[in-house]
Design a protein around this motif. Structure first.
Motif, short mmCIF file in Angstrom:
data_model
loop_
_atom_site.label_atom_id
_atom_site.label_comp_id
_atom_site.label_asym_id
_atom_site.label_seq_id
_atom_site.Cartn_x
_atom_site.Cartn_y
_atom_site.Cartn_z
N PHE A 202 0.83 -1.19 0.00
CA PHE A 202 0.00 0.00 0.00
C PHE A 202 0.88 1.26 0.00
O PHE A 202 0.64 2.20 -0.74
N VAL B 42 -7.90 3.80 -3.74
CA VAL B 42 -7.29 4.88 -2.96
C VAL B 42 -6.21 5.57 -3.78
O VAL B 42 -6.14 6.79 -3.83
N LEU C 233 -4.45 6.81 7.62
CA LEU C 233 -5.35 5.75 8.08
C LEU C 233 -6.23 6.26 9.21
O LEU C 233 -7.45 6.06 9.20
N ILE D 227 -7.68 6.41 4.20
CA ILE D 227 -7.40 5.03 3.79
C ILE D 227 -8.39 4.14 4.53
O ILE D 227 -8.60 4.34 5.73
#
Length: 74
Positions: A27, A68, A43, A48
């Motif tokens: 990621f 994303v 996050l 995310i």
């Protein structure tokens, strides 16, 4: 692990595979290699999606990662 010592994750040639899960390093590589701290802030801010928990592992569907990345979050 610092950015300098972290190994860059290889992006699979068939990415995104809708049947495969990927980890944090993949990621991060897709997002242009931000620091782990920056990734964790994204996050926490909800930029995310939360990962799926597999025991103690955090994994995302590759299609979620691609979405994303394509949305321009960085």
């Amino acid at each position: 692990m610092t950015t300098a010592t972290r190994r860059a994750a290889a992006i699979p040639s068939d990415f995104p595979n809708p049947h495969r899960l990927g980890g944090r390093d993949l990621f991060i590589a897709l997002l242009g290699n931000p620091s782990v701290t920056t990734f964790n802030r994204m996050l926490a801010a909800g930029k995310i999606p939360q990962p799926r928990k597999l025991g103690h592992l955090n994994r995302w569907l590759e299609t979620e990662m691609a979405a994303v990345r394509d949305s321009g979050v960085a």
